[in-house]
Design an enzyme around this catalytic site. Sequence first.
Site, mmCIF file in Angstrom:
data_model
loop_
_atom_site.group_PDB
_atom_site.id
_atom_site.type_symbol
_atom_site.label_atom_id
_atom_site.label_comp_id
_atom_site.label_asym_id
_atom_site.label_seq_id
_atom_site.Cartn_x
_atom_site.Cartn_y
_atom_site.Cartn_z
ATOM 1 N N ASP A 222 0.116 -6.621 31.052
ATOM 2 C CA ASP A 222 0.970 -7.715 30.571
ATOM 3 C C ASP A 222 2.135 -7.798 31.562
ATOM 4 O O ASP A 222 3.256 -7.387 31.271
ATOM 5 C CB ASP A 222 1.451 -7.413 29.142
ATOM 6 C CG ASP A 222 2.154 -8.612 28.532
ATOM 7 O OD1 ASP A 222 2.323 -9.614 29.239
ATOM 8 O OD2 ASP A 222 2.540 -8.533 27.346
ATOM 9 N N ASP B 166 8.732 -7.794 32.747
ATOM 10 C CA ASP B 166 7.263 -7.745 32.846
ATOM 11 C C ASP B 166 6.761 -7.535 34.274
ATOM 12 O O ASP B 166 5.874 -8.268 34.743
ATOM 13 C CB ASP B 166 6.639 -9.036 32.288
ATOM 14 C CG ASP B 166 6.592 -9.054 30.769
ATOM 15 O OD1 ASP B 166 6.747 -7.984 30.153
ATOM 16 O OD2 ASP B 166 6.390 -10.143 30.197
ATOM 17 N N GLU C 294 2.312 -4.996 18.051
ATOM 18 C CA GLU C 294 2.992 -4.687 19.323
ATOM 19 C C GLU C 294 4.501 -4.655 19.114
ATOM 20 O O GLU C 294 5.130 -5.686 18.876
ATOM 21 C CB GLU C 294 2.612 -5.751 20.373
ATOM 22 C CG GLU C 294 3.220 -5.482 21.735
ATOM 23 C CD GLU C 294 2.720 -6.447 22.796
ATOM 24 O OE1 GLU C 294 1.524 -6.810 22.781
ATOM 25 O OE2 GLU C 294 3.537 -6.852 23.649
ATOM 26 N N ASP D 299 -2.862 -20.066 25.515
ATOM 27 C CA ASP D 299 -2.855 -19.957 26.989
ATOM 28 C C ASP D 299 -4.127 -20.578 27.522
ATOM 29 O O ASP D 299 -4.119 -21.231 28.544
ATOM 30 C CB ASP D 299 -2.887 -18.540 27.566
ATOM 31 C CG ASP D 299 -2.208 -17.456 26.793
ATOM 32 O OD1 ASP D 299 -1.117 -17.722 26.282
ATOM 33 O OD2 ASP D 299 -2.767 -16.346 26.734
ATOM 34 N N HIS E 34 -3.988 -15.405 24.626
ATOM 35 C CA HIS E 34 -3.529 -16.085 23.406
ATOM 36 C C HIS E 34 -4.320 -17.391 23.299
ATOM 37 O O HIS E 34 -4.668 -17.986 24.319
ATOM 38 C CB HIS E 34 -2.059 -16.516 23.486
ATOM 39 C CG HIS E 34 -1.048 -15.440 23.698
ATOM 40 N ND1 HIS E 34 -0.768 -14.919 24.929
ATOM 41 C CD2 HIS E 34 -0.197 -14.831 22.836
ATOM 42 C CE1 HIS E 34 0.197 -14.020 24.813
ATOM 43 N NE2 HIS E 34 0.559 -13.939 23.560
ATOM 44 N N HIS F 249 8.998 -3.106 26.613
ATOM 45 C CA HIS F 249 9.524 -3.189 25.248
ATOM 46 C C HIS F 249 10.139 -1.842 24.849
ATOM 47 O O HIS F 249 11.162 -1.800 24.173
ATOM 48 C CB HIS F 249 8.413 -3.557 24.269
ATOM 49 C CG HIS F 249 7.803 -4.908 24.513
ATOM 50 N ND1 HIS F 249 6.781 -5.414 23.754
ATOM 51 C CD2 HIS F 249 8.071 -5.854 25.443
ATOM 52 C CE1 HIS F 249 6.442 -6.621 24.203
ATOM 53 N NE2 HIS F 249 7.209 -6.902 25.235
HETATM 54 C C1 XUL Z 1 5.795 -10.560 24.860
HETATM 55 C C2 XUL Z 1 4.502 -9.875 24.918
HETATM 56 C C3 XUL Z 1 3.322 -10.679 24.476
HETATM 57 C C4 XUL Z 1 2.288 -9.909 23.740
HETATM 58 C C5 XUL Z 1 1.160 -10.755 23.212
HETATM 59 O O1 XUL Z 1 6.847 -9.825 25.316
HETATM 60 O O2 XUL Z 1 4.408 -8.744 25.323
HETATM 61 O O3 XUL Z 1 2.803 -11.303 25.576
HETATM 62 O O4 XUL Z 1 1.733 -8.916 24.543
HETATM 63 O O5 XUL Z 1 1.600 -11.780 22.405
HETATM 64 CO CO CO Z 2 2.781 -7.490 25.607
#
Ligand code: XUL
Ligand code: CO
Length: 435
Positions: free
Chosen positions: A338, A308, A231, A103, A100, A270
Amino acid sequence: MSAFPDIAKIAYEGPQSKNPLAFKHYKADEVIEGKTMRDHLRFSVVYWHTMCGNGTDMFGWGTAQRPWEAGLSGLDLAKARVPVFFEICEKLDAPYYAFHDRDVAPHGASLRESNKWFDTIVKLLKAQQKKTGVKLLWGTAQLFAHPRYAHGAATSCDANAFAYAAAQVKKALEVTHELGGEGYTFWGGREGYSSLWNTDMKRELEHLAKFLHMAVAYKKEIGFKGQFYIEPKPKEPTKHQYDSDAAACLNFLREYDLIDHLKLNLETNHATLAGHSMQHEMDVAGAAGALGSIDANTGDLMLGWDTDQFPTDIYLTTQCMLSVLKYGGFTTGGVNFDAKVRRESFEPVDLFHAHIGGMDAFARGLKIAAAIRADGRLDAFVKNRYRTWDSGIGADIEAGKVGFKQLEAHALKFGEPKLESGRQEFLENLINEFI
Ligand code: XUL
Ligand code: CO
């Protein structure tokens, strides 16, 4: 200067190796179904967790030991992280990374200052990409951390917040293009609502669509050829995220005429938060021709949030790679970790254990998936299960040749359909032959 003088480039040593800093299954040049593992898996390391994650949680401070950060802050810290990050990617032999805007470089006091700092870091990223050969899988803009996005970014009640977000995405697109990024991801961290009492949902969704159309137009204007991804995630941080799952995203993209411009970047954790398996999400996207990339991680089923974690479950990675192979393999996308090390895993070496484990788990998933396909029994079973659609009345239905009247005549003549077992347990056992 190396941040990891005791860690050599991670080598493939085979399944018998007891070395925690070696690959047991990921052999980059091994060819499977006509393609190397490197090209099938397209592994990617994320900047946000790997460099910026410090182990903070709601109840405690950061725990991570990161000697390269000692005494540094702001832009100096951002500069110091760049070579360390690329050393990690290079030692892991990961061909890609993702980031990002905020970051890699810190938030400035103004948009102008943020952009200036971002540019400073982008030069360093570019030089490191050149030096190491590591490429950018996708870039993105962080539109969720700053208080200005408390009510959303592209779906904010305030048009000025929308404009600020657009400015950030404009810059992030330019940078992604400059760095040769193969894609760009939109994750709407704050695009949703906490309460419908204060929310005009229809208007917010229209704004989100406008925002994405503007991004499509700008992409064209600057000549960026990378793939756009959206996403899905169902909740966290908001109660309801508009991009809640693959089906909701596809519906949104179709409704607002965006379906030709975005594919999906699916994330395992997710999917499970949405009450789906990753296999389900991948099949939904794949069937729509929209399986773009995956954020490879896993949740903890005992915990209800986005933990995560690095993926280590072979069953999961087998399912993922079966879907990837079924839908023709990654083109612009890849297996993007991720994922973050646990708060209790605070030593730098834990970053290596985590990625090696994820890469090996996916390598095994790939090999197992290819073996299941080569064996053919699973495919043959499914094909046979649908055989009544291949000829006769089934083929006529699929071809649109018959309606209710002809079907009634058929049912009267044919009589009771003969039930056959779905053989779920038989198939689960069959899969386990390969695991
Ligand atoms: C948040 C997530 C993010 C996206 C990118 O849950 O997965 O890090 O991958 O913004
Ligand atoms: Co993500």
